[in-house]
Design an enzyme around this catalytic site. Sequence first.
Site, PDB file in Angstrom:
ATOM      1  N   HIS A 178       9.600  14.820  10.415  1.00 52.88           N
ATOM      2  CA  HIS A 178      10.845  14.849   9.648  1.00 52.88           C
ATOM      3  C   HIS A 178      10.628  14.733   8.148  1.00 52.88           C
ATOM      4  CE1 HIS A 178      13.630  13.503  13.191  1.00 52.88           C
ATOM      5  NE2 HIS A 178      12.812  14.487  13.525  1.00 52.88           N
ATOM      6  N   GLU A 196       0.834  -1.196   0.000  1.00 52.82           N
ATOM      7  CA  GLU A 196       0.000   0.000   0.000  1.00 52.82           C
ATOM      8  C   GLU A 196       0.872   1.251   0.000  1.00 52.82           C
ATOM      9  OE1 GLU A 196      -1.975  -3.559   1.017  1.00 52.82           O
ATOM     10  OE2 GLU A 196      -0.280  -2.666   2.076  1.00 52.82           O
TER      11      GLU A 196
END
Length: 177
Positions: free
Chosen positions: A103, A76
């Site tokens: 991040h 996925e």
Amino acid sequence: MRVHLGSDHAGLELKDHLTTWLVDHGHEVVDHGPFVYDALDDYPCFCLRAAEGVAADRQEGLDSLGVVIGGSGNGEQISANKVEGIRCALAWSEETAALAREHNDANVVSVGGRMHSVEEMTRFVEVFLTTPFSGDERHVRRIDQVATYDATKELPPLPESALRGPGSSTSDDPADA
């Protein structure tokens, strides 16, 4: 916030749970399927649509994120990352969900429906949706390097520190080391 969902048969139970949970927490849900259990369905059909939905919303300046769900979350994630403008991260803990946003400014998260309990995965999604991107220069620089590579297929330059030191070489060819 608008949240696009896509899964396969292995993620259907969690997707259905998340649909209710997200609405209860004030989110607008766009469910890209599947809508019935089919052990032979293919995750790219649904996950690519969810990622396309996020990309289209962001093109229009809308604040949306996505969640794709499968057995492990790996396929996925790979599918979602094929969509231009999508950064999909696989979350297997609260920390990885938070770091994906802080991040990497990920805009889609992938979770494995066979890897964790519904409660754990719901928490990963919650952390992902509520964690902002830090905007730190080093993270922006790294995201820009990936985006530039995606557009040009040119590798970012190696840092000077990678080019010197004992046994190092100025060449990218390991045979020159």
